[in-house]
Design a protein around this motif. Structure first.
Motif, mmCIF file in Angstrom:
data_model
loop_
_atom_site.group_PDB
_atom_site.id
_atom_site.type_symbol
_atom_site.label_atom_id
_atom_site.label_comp_id
_atom_site.label_asym_id
_atom_site.label_seq_id
_atom_site.Cartn_x
_atom_site.Cartn_y
_atom_site.Cartn_z
ATOM 1 N N ARG A 161 0.832 -1.208 0.000
ATOM 2 C CA ARG A 161 0.000 0.000 0.000
ATOM 3 C C ARG A 161 0.866 1.257 0.000
ATOM 4 N NH1 ARG A 161 -3.788 1.735 4.115
ATOM 5 N NH2 ARG A 161 -3.010 0.157 5.572
ATOM 6 N N ALA A 162 1.955 1.202 0.770
ATOM 7 C CA ALA A 162 2.854 2.366 0.837
ATOM 8 C C ALA A 162 3.494 2.602 -0.538
ATOM 9 C CB ALA A 162 3.914 2.160 1.918
ATOM 10 N N ALA A 163 3.836 1.500 -1.214
ATOM 11 C CA ALA A 163 4.409 1.636 -2.566
ATOM 12 C C ALA A 163 3.382 2.276 -3.507
ATOM 13 C CB ALA A 163 4.853 0.267 -3.088
ATOM 14 N N GLN A 164 2.132 1.808 -3.414
ATOM 15 C CA GLN A 164 1.048 2.373 -4.236
ATOM 16 C C GLN A 164 0.851 3.857 -3.956
ATOM 17 O OE1 GLN A 164 -0.568 1.202 -6.691
ATOM 18 N NE2 GLN A 164 -0.197 -1.030 -6.583
ATOM 19 N N TRP A 165 0.933 4.201 -2.694
ATOM 20 C CA TRP A 165 0.753 5.599 -2.293
ATOM 21 C C TRP A 165 1.820 6.477 -2.949
ATOM 22 C CZ3 TRP A 165 3.109 9.692 0.032
ATOM 23 C CH2 TRP A 165 2.278 10.699 0.563
ATOM 24 N N LEU A 166 3.062 5.971 -2.943
ATOM 25 C CA LEU A 166 4.162 6.720 -3.565
ATOM 26 C C LEU A 166 3.963 6.851 -5.068
ATOM 27 C CD1 LEU A 166 7.448 5.470 -1.837
ATOM 28 C CD2 LEU A 166 6.500 7.791 -1.826
ATOM 29 N N LYS A 167 3.499 5.746 -5.673
ATOM 30 C CA LYS A 167 3.265 5.752 -7.118
ATOM 31 C C LYS A 167 2.258 6.857 -7.469
ATOM 32 C CE LYS A 167 1.874 2.636 -10.906
ATOM 33 N NZ LYS A 167 0.428 2.551 -11.153
#
Lengths: 459, 459
Positions: free
Chosen positions: A42-48
């Motif tokens: 989720r954190a990776a998605q947020w950054l994306k």
């Protein structure tokens, strides 16, 4: 003057930015715990999403054998330097939870400090990088340099899969330098450029005597004791001042330059306060060097742990047949970890007492790193800090190791600039991690200024 | 000749005796486990009954703060020596139970060996003492010497309350010597008189540096490492051959006499076999001494355990602030444990490295013991063994400590004669404890002969 315009931009948007950062910090992206795998994603998605909102191009979440890497780029500043911006979106575990004064994943501001796991290490600083880019676009309508982003989710568990990723994507990641915001300032109000880091070489030494523990009455005095043998080996490594006696150990150590010694001395490091803080009567170390020199620019050999025989309460009259110790050396340029490990092996062989066999097992190691003190990227960074903080920037070296820094150096073969905004007292890796918002506010401007100034350099 | 008559008596009564011994061995008198408290008391009751059946007088079960002591006496051999017979009726725990081939408290004879917990240590040997008395009464109609019995139930947990009991009952227990059957023969078929034991002096050394573990990157090279400091102290204790470097340590050591060295040498101890058995390439120890001399008659200093820092799997780059080691010295006559501990303290103080504080904590200690080699009680015992076993008796000293022996020596101030019938291979303290019935049969005759011969001595 542009700096003022950035200041106003960040002031206007502060509420919104803090809300966004809260959102990022509420994701419990603990990389070491498998039950948080989804949160890390989720954190990776947020950054994306953040990168996409910034009009960063070719944004992707790249799978690795572990947690994913987030990549993005913007390469329209023709003829200008390219900076590879690195950070990590994973965080440390939070236990013991009962020592937290507010919940680790419910960010809270108290006395202008933002409390949350990851606020300082490293989500808060990653977020600053993003908002600096946002401000540059907003004020300038473009970016002064080309940027590439590389955000990993495994820094807190040793960046196991990042070196392979960098190796595979060497050309995509090519840049003029790497910018990392994951280090600490020298002190409150006193920014620092960390231009060197120590490397690491670790081994475990295992000593074995008889085929089982023996009764110290029946065999004591007639059979070698594995703990004694180990102790003799370990005592042979250093003299009483901590100077390392392994033959050839210092051969490749790059001496401190007079300029560096002078810069360190100007920091007027308070050894008396340190003694009080640590509760020791005296500091300790190689003769002829100050505390900062010893910990920043001289190599070490430390026993990290030792074990053998009976360690419970009371007494057990055993003659132990096995004993072991873990040792790590902190290395400085231009020491080579593999060569150091070979020297350690040779030393152990030479000092193995009678009646035991000894094995030496190597752990992961990492090379030391140094961007020359007078490199324009370092000097420019120093000036950007000074413009905002209004005090001279400290030129420091880190006693610890950030293995990924050496990896960038080795694979991409470019300088790494460590511009951090944390403070060493901010409890990263401990309960009540927090981030001083003063440095959040100032750091945003420092980053904007730096990227503008770097655009003027011929690299 | 009387020896033949004893032989016949034991032969006739063997079945009955073995049945009685089975009864004694079936009581799970494990002194260390509170759930067996009743069983320990049952074993004491069983002994009381046995003594009463033998017409021993003033039989009592004397309470202590722990398990009780069984006492009895027969004092009608006017003008003859008085022997205080000591043994213990408690046994070691039995786990791991799954390694036993038959149940520990269901005695079983296989290949003329009696398997049961306590069969060798010490119920089997206590039982032999009782049956020797029975035979003497049966054959002679009286006893050749005066006897007192002292059986304790706490030997396997360190005889915590026995010294106080002996001190309180000093006059009641007064005797010309103490007879203990709780040691091993030299080898199968080769009896031994153990005429000396080493004493014990133990300390724990705790080293403390900073007020918490430190990061080896941030502080390594600049702050003393508690494990390094400990290792330096420990390495200073011995030279590479195990000779102890503590000033004054050997001052009170009584040198081995030429006769003793000769007696030890005659045992032709096989150092090559020992190396194979222990799986070591070489033995080790003070130069100029054989293995038996080193372990029987020379003092030692052994590290029994060491701890500090990280000992889990892998690596943790910590600079440990605490470390400790447990040390015991085996002492020989005329070393004094208290004096040795004072010397150790002084040595540690002198060798404490910079940047740490060190504390030395004393454990219980015990004096060494020696009945002179040429004492008539020792020489007589040797001859009694020889009459039955038909080989020369080994004169040995024990490398270990039997604290109660030194206690008898110190409080009652009389010689102690250790006539044991066990074998070191009989798994006392381990699964499948057993006792060779050959030594049960022969030992009964040895004991009868010895008490008859002692009657002839002028003590």
């Amino acid at each position: 003057m542009e700096l003022q315009r950035f200041h106003e931009y960040f002031k206007e948007n502060r509420e919104k930015h803090i809300q966004e950062l809260f959102e990022f910090l509420s994701i419990p992206s603990i990389s070491s715990l498998s039950e948080h795998k989804q949160d890390v994603e989720r954190a990776a998605q947020w950054l994306k999403q953040q990168l996409e909102q910034l009009n960063i191009e070719n944004v992707s979440i790249d799978e690795t054998e572990g947690h994913p890497v987030v990549y993005g780029e913007w390469l329209h500043a023709e003829g200008k330097p390219t900076v590879l911006i690195y950070g990590h979106y994973d965080v440390q575990p939070v236990d013991p939870l009962n020592l937290w004064e507010s919940e680790p994943f419910k960010p809270e501001i108290r006395q202008n400090k933002l409390y949350a796991r990851g606020s300082s290490d490293d989500k808060g600083q990653v977020f600053m990088q993003l908002k600096a880019i946002e401000a540059l676009f907003a004020i300038l309508g473009t970016l002064p340099v080309n940027v590439k982003f590389l955000y990993e989710g495994e820094e807190e568990i040793g960046s196991a899969h990042l070196p392979a990723y960098i190796e595979r994507n060497k050309e995509k990641l090519a840049a003029d330098f790497v910018l990392i915001s994951d280090t600490s300032m020298y002190a409150p109000g006193k920014p620092a450029i960390c231009y060197g880091l120590r490397g690491l070489a670790g081994v475990q030494i295992d000593v074995r005597g008889a085929n089982s523990d023996l009764h110290s009455g029946l065999y004591g005095g007639g059979v070698q004791n594995a703990v004694h043998a180990l102790v003799e080996i370990l005592a042979s490594f250093r003299d009483i001042n901590g100077k390392i006696l392994v033959e050839g150990f210092y051969d490749d150590v790059r001496p401190l330059s007079e300029e560096e010694r002078k810069a360190f001395a100007e920091l007027q490091f308070d050894e008396e306060s340190l003694k009080k803080e640590l509760g020791v009567n005296e500091l300790f170390g190689e003769e002829g060097y100050s505390f900062l020199e010893r910990t920043w620019a001289r190599p070490t050999l430390e026993i990290n742990g030792i074990f053998g025989g009976f360690s419970g309460e009371g007494i057990k009259t055993v003659l132990p047949n096995e004993a072991g110790a873990k040792i790590t050396c902190r290395l400085v340029p231009d020491q080579d970890p593999d060569k150091i490990i070979a020297l350690l092996r040779k030393h152990v062989e030479k000092h193995t007492p009678k009646g035991v066999t000894v094995s030496v097992t190597e752990f992961d190691n990492g090379a030391p790193y140094l961007t020359p003190f007078d490199h324009p990227l370092i000097q420019t960074a120093s000036r950007s800090y000074e413009k905002v903080y209004q005090v001279p920037t400290a030129f420091t070296r880190g006693g610890g190791s950030i293995p990924i820094v050496a990896t960038f150096d080795q694979i991409l073969n470019v300088p790494v600039v460590l511009m951090g905004f944390g403070l060493s007292t901010e409890n990263f890796h401990a309960p009540n991690e927090h981030f001083h918002l003063e440095n959040f506010d100032k750091g945003l401007r420092v980053l904007c200024d730096y990227l503008c100034e770097v655009a003027k350099l011929k690299l």
